[in-house]
Design an enzyme around this catalytic site. Structure first.
Site, mmCIF file in Angstrom:
data_model
loop_
_atom_site.group_PDB
_atom_site.id
_atom_site.type_symbol
_atom_site.label_atom_id
_atom_site.label_comp_id
_atom_site.label_asym_id
_atom_site.label_seq_id
_atom_site.Cartn_x
_atom_site.Cartn_y
_atom_site.Cartn_z
ATOM 1 N N ILE A 45 0.797 -1.221 0.000
ATOM 2 C CA ILE A 45 0.000 0.000 0.000
ATOM 3 C C ILE A 45 0.828 1.268 0.000
ATOM 4 O O ILE A 45 0.324 2.332 -0.251
ATOM 5 C CB ILE A 45 -1.005 0.048 1.181
ATOM 6 N N GLY A 46 2.083 1.155 0.270
ATOM 7 C CA GLY A 46 2.859 2.388 0.262
ATOM 8 C C GLY A 46 4.334 2.094 0.429
ATOM 9 O O GLY A 46 4.729 1.059 0.947
ATOM 10 N N GLU A 47 5.121 3.017 -0.055
ATOM 11 C CA GLU A 47 6.548 2.889 0.159
ATOM 12 C C GLU A 47 7.069 4.264 0.515
ATOM 13 O O GLU A 47 6.907 5.219 -0.241
ATOM 14 C CB GLU A 47 7.247 2.376 -1.099
ATOM 15 N N GLY A 48 7.646 4.379 1.683
ATOM 16 C CA GLY A 48 8.124 5.690 2.113
ATOM 17 C C GLY A 48 9.627 5.687 2.253
ATOM 18 O O GLY A 48 10.311 4.751 1.818
ATOM 19 N N GLY A 51 10.429 2.776 4.941
ATOM 20 C CA GLY A 51 9.960 1.396 4.855
ATOM 21 C C GLY A 51 8.838 1.201 3.863
ATOM 22 O O GLY A 51 8.226 2.143 3.395
ATOM 23 N N VAL A 53 5.136 -0.472 3.095
ATOM 24 C CA VAL A 53 3.950 -0.787 3.887
ATOM 25 C C VAL A 53 3.045 -1.736 3.099
ATOM 26 O O VAL A 53 2.780 -1.505 1.922
ATOM 27 C CB VAL A 53 3.178 0.501 4.264
ATOM 28 N N LYS A 68 4.475 -2.526 8.307
ATOM 29 C CA LYS A 68 5.493 -1.610 7.777
ATOM 30 C C LYS A 68 6.864 -2.253 7.971
ATOM 31 O O LYS A 68 7.300 -2.478 9.093
ATOM 32 C CB LYS A 68 5.416 -0.277 8.502
ATOM 33 N N ASP A 163 6.676 15.876 11.501
ATOM 34 C CA ASP A 163 6.524 15.607 10.067
ATOM 35 C C ASP A 163 5.055 15.515 9.680
ATOM 36 O O ASP A 163 4.653 14.614 8.944
ATOM 37 C CB ASP A 163 7.260 14.316 9.685
HETATM 38 N N1 LIG Z 1 -1.502 1.895 9.307
HETATM 39 C C1 LIG Z 1 -1.601 2.143 7.992
HETATM 40 N N2 LIG Z 1 -2.711 1.816 7.303
HETATM 41 C C2 LIG Z 1 -2.789 2.056 5.984
HETATM 42 N N3 LIG Z 1 -1.836 2.629 5.240
HETATM 43 C C3 LIG Z 1 -0.707 2.989 5.854
HETATM 44 C C4 LIG Z 1 -0.517 2.760 7.250
HETATM 45 N N4 LIG Z 1 0.720 3.227 7.588
HETATM 46 C C5 LIG Z 1 1.238 3.717 6.449
HETATM 47 N N5 LIG Z 1 0.412 3.584 5.396
HETATM 48 C C6 LIG Z 1 0.644 4.023 4.001
HETATM 49 O O1 LIG Z 1 2.026 3.956 3.683
HETATM 50 C C7 LIG Z 1 2.559 5.257 3.420
HETATM 51 C C8 LIG Z 1 3.951 5.368 4.008
HETATM 52 O O2 LIG Z 1 3.894 5.127 5.399
HETATM 53 P P1 LIG Z 1 4.701 6.035 6.453
HETATM 54 O O3 LIG Z 1 4.362 7.451 6.195
HETATM 55 O O4 LIG Z 1 4.459 5.499 7.815
HETATM 56 O O5 LIG Z 1 6.167 5.678 5.998
HETATM 57 P P2 LIG Z 1 7.436 6.548 5.683
HETATM 58 O O6 LIG Z 1 8.437 5.591 5.209
HETATM 59 O O7 LIG Z 1 7.824 7.347 6.828
HETATM 60 O O8 LIG Z 1 6.895 7.420 4.511
HETATM 61 P P3 LIG Z 1 7.216 8.866 3.924
HETATM 62 O O9 LIG Z 1 8.660 9.013 3.804
HETATM 63 O O10 LIG Z 1 6.489 8.857 2.610
HETATM 64 O O11 LIG Z 1 6.579 9.853 4.869
HETATM 65 C C9 LIG Z 1 1.539 6.242 4.018
HETATM 66 O O12 LIG Z 1 1.548 7.493 3.369
HETATM 67 C C10 LIG Z 1 0.238 5.481 3.826
HETATM 68 O O13 LIG Z 1 -0.238 5.665 2.509
#
Ligand SMILES: Nc1ncnc2c1ncn2[C@@H]1O[C@H](COP(=O)(O)OP(=O)(O)OP(=O)(O)O)[C@@H](O)[C@H]1O
Ligand SMILES: [Mg+2]
EC number: 2.7.11.22
Length: 360
Positions: A45-48, A51, A53, A68, A163
């Site tokens: 669902i996501g890649e930040g 990590g 997700v 995550k 953030d």
């Molecule tokens: N508990 C959750 N339920 C659903 N989707 C989630 C959840 N946690 C994270 N995500 C999805 O994954 C994305 C990235 O998660 P998160 O922001 O925690 O990671 P990050 O690596 O710090 O990302 P970034 O660098 O983009 O801010 C989020 O923008 C969201 O779309």
């Protein structure tokens, strides 16, 4: 999670107290953590920045969760500090408007660690992107109240998020808004100690950070909420700067040139003398939001300096249109997985750019 079977591989760790190494007995290799094998991966669902997700199903309870994966590839010294902070802070935080960290689970390798979190159907960034029409004012109030409640709880517990932005605000299908992504969050004490200045994604970064403050307070989160409220109302980012200088200039254009008169302590900020700020004596929020009520404008202005508790008391939330019930929030379940997730977090070490989120 499709990891190779490595049960037979021995784990050897360095002793802290004495010289040499010891072997971890097979029955202790996962410590007290459950194995990620107990989760069925459903989709990514996501890649930040920190990590990947996944949406996953806990095969023990049948519950759908977010997993995550802690990103380790660039790390030589174990778990990255951002993940350690996220884990230690989130484990002691419990609030309906803060993402729930249920547990930490492990893969077969020492370096595969996953945070198991309550699953939220969407994040506000993808919601904003996929909505054909802007949020109604009643919906904006409903979201903002929830963000402020979560923030009030964080600040009462001496945590600064550092953030806040729309992609770090998640929403369940019941319209419950939860602040997520505690990779940059910090616990603070009194007196406030110096912290890394480069936090908060550029568009949401408070002027004191842009001007090099060494002591960060909860007001940097409040600034970001002001930017978020304005973004929800206008359906576009409030201050989409492309560099730190541009960002500072956009703030001055919107709110006027700061001076020691209106912002005591301003001239003592480390970078205050280095920028030549444009002369702009007006507060232009009213021109930017000509349709917004007096109370709405007051709240927007107030967010740029008040506490979460004070903002929750704002008359904006008590006048019509009243905040809607969370159940009346829009949902777009099918869009969620099509979105390219932005990796936009400002990191404490890397030089970060503005959010790469496509502009509406
Ligand atoms: N508990 C959750 N339920 C659903 N989707 C989630 C959840 N946690 C994270 N995500 C999805 O994954 C994305 C990235 O998660 P998160 O922001 O925690 O990671 P990050 O690596 O710090 O990302 P970034 O660098 O983009 O801010 C989020 O923008 C969201 O779309
Ligand atoms: Mg994030």
């Amino acid at each position: 999670m499709g990891e190779p079977e490595l049960e037979s591989e021995q784990i050897r760790l360095k002793c802290i107290r004495k010289e040499g190494f010891f072997t971890v007995p097979p029955e202790h290799r996962l410590g007290r953590c459950r194995s990620v094998k107990e989760f069925e991966k459903l989709n990514r669902i996501g890649e930040g920045t920190y990590g990947i997700v996944y949406r996953a199903r806990d095969t023990q309870t049948d519950e759908v969760v977010a997993l995550k994966k802690v990103r380790m590839d660039k790390e030589k010294d174990g778990i990255p500090i951002s993940s350690l902070r996220e884990i230690t802070l989130l484990l002691r935080l419990r609030h309906p408007n803060i993402v729930e960290l249920k547990e930490v689970v492990v893969g077969n390798h020492l370096e595969s660690i996953f945070l198991v979190m309550g699953y939220c159907e969407q994040d506000l960034a993808s919601l904003l992107e996929n909505m054909p029409t802007p949020f109604s004012e009643a919906q904006v109030k409903c979201i903002t109240l929830q963000v402020l409640r979560g923030l009030q709880y964080l600040h009462k517990n001496f945590v600064i998020h550092r953030d806040l932005k729309v992609s770090n605000l998640l929403m369940t299908d019941k319209g419950c808004v939860k602040t997520a992504d505690f990779g940059l969050a910090r616990a603070y004490g009194v007196p406030v100690k110096p912290m890394t200045p480069k936090v908060v994604t550029l568009w949401y970064r408070a002027p004191e950070l842009l001007l090099g403050t060494l002591t960060q307070t909860t007001s940097i989160d409040m600034w970001a909420v002001g930017c978020i409220l304005a973004e929800l109302l206008a359906h576009k980012p409030l201050l989409p700067g492309s560099s730190e200088i541009h960002q500072t200039d956009l703030i001055v254009q919107l709110l006027g040139t700061p001076s020691e008169n209106i912002w005591p302590g301003f001239s003592k900020l480390p970078l205050a003398g280095q920028y030549t700020l444009r002369r702009q004596p007006y507060n232009n929020l009213k021109h930017k939001f000509p349709w917004l009520s007096e109370a709405g404008l007051r709240l927007l202005n107030f967010l740029f300096m008040a506490t979460a508790g004070d903002c929750l008391e704002s008359s904006y939330f008590k006048e019509k249109p009243l905040p809607c019930e969370p159940e009346l929030m829009p949902t777009f379940p099918h869009h969620r997985n099509k979105r390219a997730t932005p990796a936009t977090t400002a990191t404490a070490t890397a030089t970060e750019g503005p959010s790469k989120r496509a502009r509406p």
